[in-house]
Scaffold this motif. Structure first.
Motif, mmCIF file in Angstrom:
data_model
loop_
_atom_site.group_PDB
_atom_site.id
_atom_site.type_symbol
_atom_site.label_atom_id
_atom_site.label_comp_id
_atom_site.label_asym_id
_atom_site.label_seq_id
_atom_site.Cartn_x
_atom_site.Cartn_y
_atom_site.Cartn_z
ATOM 1 N N THR A 1 0.962 -1.203 0.093
ATOM 2 C CA THR A 1 0.111 -0.139 -0.155
ATOM 3 C C THR A 1 0.786 1.241 0.059
ATOM 4 O O THR A 1 0.450 2.268 -0.738
ATOM 5 N N ALA A 2 2.003 1.293 0.873
ATOM 6 C CA ALA A 2 2.709 2.253 0.872
ATOM 7 C C ALA A 2 3.486 2.541 -0.271
ATOM 8 O O ALA A 2 3.751 3.791 -1.080
ATOM 9 N N LEU A 3 4.003 1.417 -1.308
ATOM 10 C CA LEU A 3 4.743 1.465 -2.475
ATOM 11 C C LEU A 3 3.899 2.130 -3.620
ATOM 12 O O LEU A 3 4.111 2.970 -4.500
ATOM 13 N N LYS B 1 3.072 9.367 -2.826
ATOM 14 C CA LYS B 1 3.411 10.655 -2.019
ATOM 15 C C LYS B 1 4.052 10.089 -0.586
ATOM 16 O O LYS B 1 4.411 10.969 0.264
ATOM 17 N N ARG B 2 3.976 8.866 -0.387
ATOM 18 C CA ARG B 2 4.720 8.244 0.838
ATOM 19 C C ARG B 2 6.025 8.369 0.716
ATOM 20 O O ARG B 2 6.883 7.694 -0.329
ATOM 21 N N ASP B 3 6.727 8.834 1.706
ATOM 22 C CA ASP B 3 8.226 8.817 1.871
ATOM 23 C C ASP B 3 8.866 7.639 2.529
ATOM 24 O O ASP B 3 10.013 7.266 2.181
ATOM 25 N N HIS B 4 8.168 7.216 3.507
ATOM 26 C CA HIS B 4 8.606 6.040 4.281
ATOM 27 C C HIS B 4 7.914 4.699 4.011
ATOM 28 O O HIS B 4 6.852 4.594 3.956
#
Length: 803
Positions: free
Chosen positions: A281-283, A287-290
């Motif tokens: 989901t983060a990848l 906009k997700r940095d971490h």
């Protein structure tokens, strides 16, 4: 370097089932979309407002697809790109029992149903065999993540609780790797498959309500490919790797019913898959940095495979039954998120120490300038440090020949290249001299290869060599000097040999020193003897050679002991067997057969008698019917008691019919008894026949087929009797290994020639597993006190019944 952004490719594979929910799952006409529809609960329809229809777009829907079609669609292009330098990852995701392990591994018993990993190995080694440049090196590793613990499935050391302390995930600028994970270099497809099958046997597998063979761990099989281009001046090197990931299946405890250890394993599996979904989901969110890769060891190990330099393919395995639609929906959502991940695969090519090479080239140029300056200051003539020309090489060759003849005392040396050329010329002259010496030896002596055991046996028979293959020498022998070869250590005295005793002790490694060839020795793999050793007078060489050939052409005792004479035909041998070794069995067989024939003759006689009785009874019955009909027409007479009065002829017919019925019953009973006896006798005859044939086969093999040296090991009184071993097993002792494999390939590998490494690897793995199991059982048996009775020792012996 130019970067190409790609999306993760996602495919859906539906497990075949007879209960497929056709009204809830529908596939698009292009076979790339899937629609799902969940029915609403009628009781909660007024209050239930959740979504019931979904549509997903994938790169392909694999429904009722074979393993070959799956590989062509999903993996073949990725493996091809890995061979030219691009990293690749194939990951199977889905609920438990959806077919992830079958997709990755397939079955190890059927070549056609092998999975992605064996097919990828085959494709890599096919490319390796066809490639001459680049030179490809293949290495493999097999990692297991069980309960958040790292295990090496290819390690020869038994894994324990402390193994996780040695294995750790390390992230460095060159890439991510697992410290402590063994990487094995393989040069053959069979070796790679053997390691794969061996690692597969070590995986943790358990059974629960949803899956009888549920994988309880995540496994990552990695193929490392290194290609070196030898014809590039800069020594071009390309490195890539293929990660083939079989994730453990997610499960709902309410359906699987897991308890105890299974519950603990399911908790770890669901937890790691939950963290994997968070990372995906983060990848997918630009906009997700971490990115929380370090939440679990699974996500940390997959860091390079999910969002970096890699071609990534996801296979979402789903089940089509209505009872598993919620799980199927969850897997499709995960696949959709994976499709949003962007990767940046690059060609992993390097040039080994490119900067160092350029610096060395610059330093060489400076050193040449310095040498030229040094020569000018030393008033030396102009010296060239370039490669020697053809004229200079011929001049050095001429100087070397004049030096060896004594025409000059020294050779002019100006630079290092001349020194190298001088040694090269010396080496060539020495090689030519050795060839001349060998030719001179062949003109005077017969040279025999020490590995030619047939010829050595013939020479031993002629008295030229002893049992160990050493030349037999006399004290007054003057043809050659029996001096021992010099010791390699300096300062050690030479030992003289008397009557060949030292030669016999030193064996085949001793060398002979010949007076008339100026001490030049032949090859170590050859034996020399003069014609004098064959007790032949001085004759021309042609006649001498003819005598030697005639002597060597005689059949050797070694061959006689190994190869039996031509066996007689089986019919003739069978007659010999019945007269000698099998006379008793043949007598019993003949007696049983004669009894059987006698019973059959009696049965035939009784049958004929019964048939004649039946015919006679039918005729009497017809005569009685005629008599009764005639009485009815003339009128019946009745006595005082009302009984019908019959005439004497009818009375005699009734009495005769009664007697025939009684005789029929007795004959039929006798026929039944004869049938039982015939069946029993037939069984005895069959047993005797089988016994006679089996004993004949044993006798024939022992007498004519089994080699004598093998027969010595199977003598009576030993633990093994020849008849207990099939003749094909005994005869394969004389069979070549390649012939045995070709026979096995014809009989057991009907699929295709490409299946040979697959089945050989499976066979090696099974043999290793059986050996380990046997050794473990033996260890347990040694620990138990007392003797272990042999199998079948207490059983009563069964004998053949003879009547």
């Amino acid at each position: 370097m130019y970067l190409v952004r790609k999306r993760v490719r996602a495919f859906v594979r539906v497990k075949p089932t007879a209960d497929f929910a056709q009204d809830m799952i529908k596939f698009g006409p292009d076979n790339k979309s899937i629609e799902m529809c969940l029915k609403k609960d009628a009781k909660k329809e007024a209050m239930n407002s959740r979504q019931t229809n979904w549509s997903f777009r994938m790169d392909g829907i694999l429904h009722n697809t074979s393993q070959e079609e799956l590989y062509e669609t999903v993996a073949k292009k990725l493996v091809s790109e890995a061979l030219i330098g691009y990293n690749g990852t194939i990951m199977c995701y889905g609920q438990t029992g959806a077919g992830k392990t079958y997709t990755m591994m397939g079955t190890t018993t059927d070549y056609k149903h092998r999975g992605i990993i064996p097919r990828a190995i085959q494709q890599v080694f096919k490319a390796t065999a066809q490639s001459t440049d680049p030179l490809i090196t293949v290495r493999i590793s097999y990692l297991e993540i069980y309960n958040e613990t790292l295990f090496d499935l290819l390690s020869t050391v038994t894994n324990d609780e402390s193994s996780d302390m040695q294995m750790a995930v390390v992230d460095c600028p060159e890439g991510l790797y697992v410290k402590g994970l063994s990487i094995h270099t393989v040069s053959l497809e069979e070796d790679a498959l053997s390691l794969l099958f061996e690692g597969e046997n070590k995986r943790v597998i358990a059974e629960h309500a949803l899956n009888k063979h549920s994988s309880r761990s995540h496994c990552i099989f990695t193929i490392y490919i290194e290609s070196r281009f030898r014809f590039f001046s800069d020594v071009k090197c390309v490195n890539s790797k293929i990660n083939l990931i079989d994730l453990a299946g997610s499960e709902r405890l309410s359906k699987s019913g897991s308890e105890g250890q299974l519950l603990k394993e399911a908790t770890y599996i669901n937890k790691s898959l939950s963290f994997l979904e968070q990372v995906v989901t983060a990848l997918a969110d630009p906009k997700r940095d971490h990115i929380p890769f370090r939440q679990s060891k699974l996500t940390y190990v997959l860091k390079d495979s999910l969002g970096r330099n890699c071609n990534t393919v996801l296979v979402a395995n789903v089940r089509g039954e209505a009872a598993h639609l919620e799980h199927t929906l969850s897997s499709l959502r995960f696949a959709t998120r994976m499709k949003w991940i962007a990767t940046e695969p690059v060609l992993n090519e390097t040039y080994d120490r490119e900067g160092t090479v350029k610096a060395l080239e610059k330093e060489i140029a400076l050193l040449k300038q310095e040498l030229a300056m040094h020569d000018s200051l030393a008033n030396r003539s102009l010296v060239s440090y370039d490669p020697l020309s053809h004229v200079q090489i011929e001049e050095i060759k001429s100087q070397v020949h004049r030096y060896l003849k004594g025409a000059i005392d020294e050779i002019d040396i100006v630079n290092l290249r001349q020194i190298q050329e001088v040694f090269k010329q010396f080496k060539l002259i020495l090689s030519q001299h050795e060839c001349e010496v060998e030719a001179r030896l062949r003109s005077k002596y017969a040279l025999i290869d020490k590995n030619d055991f047939v010829t050595i046996a013939a020479l031993h028979k002629a008295g030229v060599v002893d049992v160990d293959g050493h030349l037999v020498q006399d004290e007054d022998e003057q043809a050659f000097d029996t001096r021992a070869a010099p010791s390699p250590r300096r300062g050690r005295k030479k030992k003289s040999r008397r009557n060949g005793e030292t030669s016999r002790k030193e064996g085949m490694r001793s060398n002979l020193s010949w007076k008339d060839v100026e001490g030049d020795l032949p090859s170590k793999s050859q034996v020399m003897f003069s014609t004098k050793d064959l007790d032949v007078k001085e004759v021309p060489r042609d006649q001498d050679t003819a005598n030697v050939d005639a002597e060597l052409s005689e059949p050797s005792p070694v061959e006689d002991s190994q190869q039996p004479s031509s066996p007689p035909p089986r019919p003739a041998a069978f007659e010999m067997f019945k007269e000698e070794y099998g006379s008793e069995i043949s007598r019993i067989f003949k007696e049983n057969k004669s009894i059987l024939l006698d019973r059959k003759k009696r049965r035939s006689t009784v049958t004929q008698r019964i048939n004649s009785i039946k015919l006679e009874m039918e005729s009497i019955k017809k005569a009685l019917e005629d008599q009764q009909q005639e009485r009815w027409q003339q009128g019946e007479y009745v006595d005082e008691k009302g009984h019908i009065i019959i005439d004497e002829k009818e009375f005699l017919l009734i009495v005769k019919l009664k007697e025939l019925k009684e005789e029929y019953r007795c004959s039929y009973a006798e026929l039944q008894d004869l049938k039982a006896e015939i069946e029993y006798c037939q069984d005895l005859v069959n047993k005797c026949r089988n016994k006679l044939i089996s004993e004949f086969e044993i006798w024939y093999n022992e007498s004519f087929l089994i080699p004598k040296d093998v027969l010595e090991a199977l003598k009576p009184g030993g633990n093994i009797r020849p008849g207990m071993i099939p003749i094909n097993r005994v005869m394969c002792l004389e069979e070549d290994v390649q012939e045995r494999f070709e026979h096995m390939q014809k009989t057991m590998l009907p699929a295709s020639p490409a299946s040979v490494p697959f089945y050989k690897a499976k066979m090696r793995t099974d043999q290793k597993h059986a050996y380990s199991k046997t050794m473990s059982s033996l260890e347990q048996m040694r620990k138990k006190p007392g003797l272990i009775p042999a199998a079948g020792k207490n059983k009563t012996m069964s004998f053949l019944h003879v009547t």
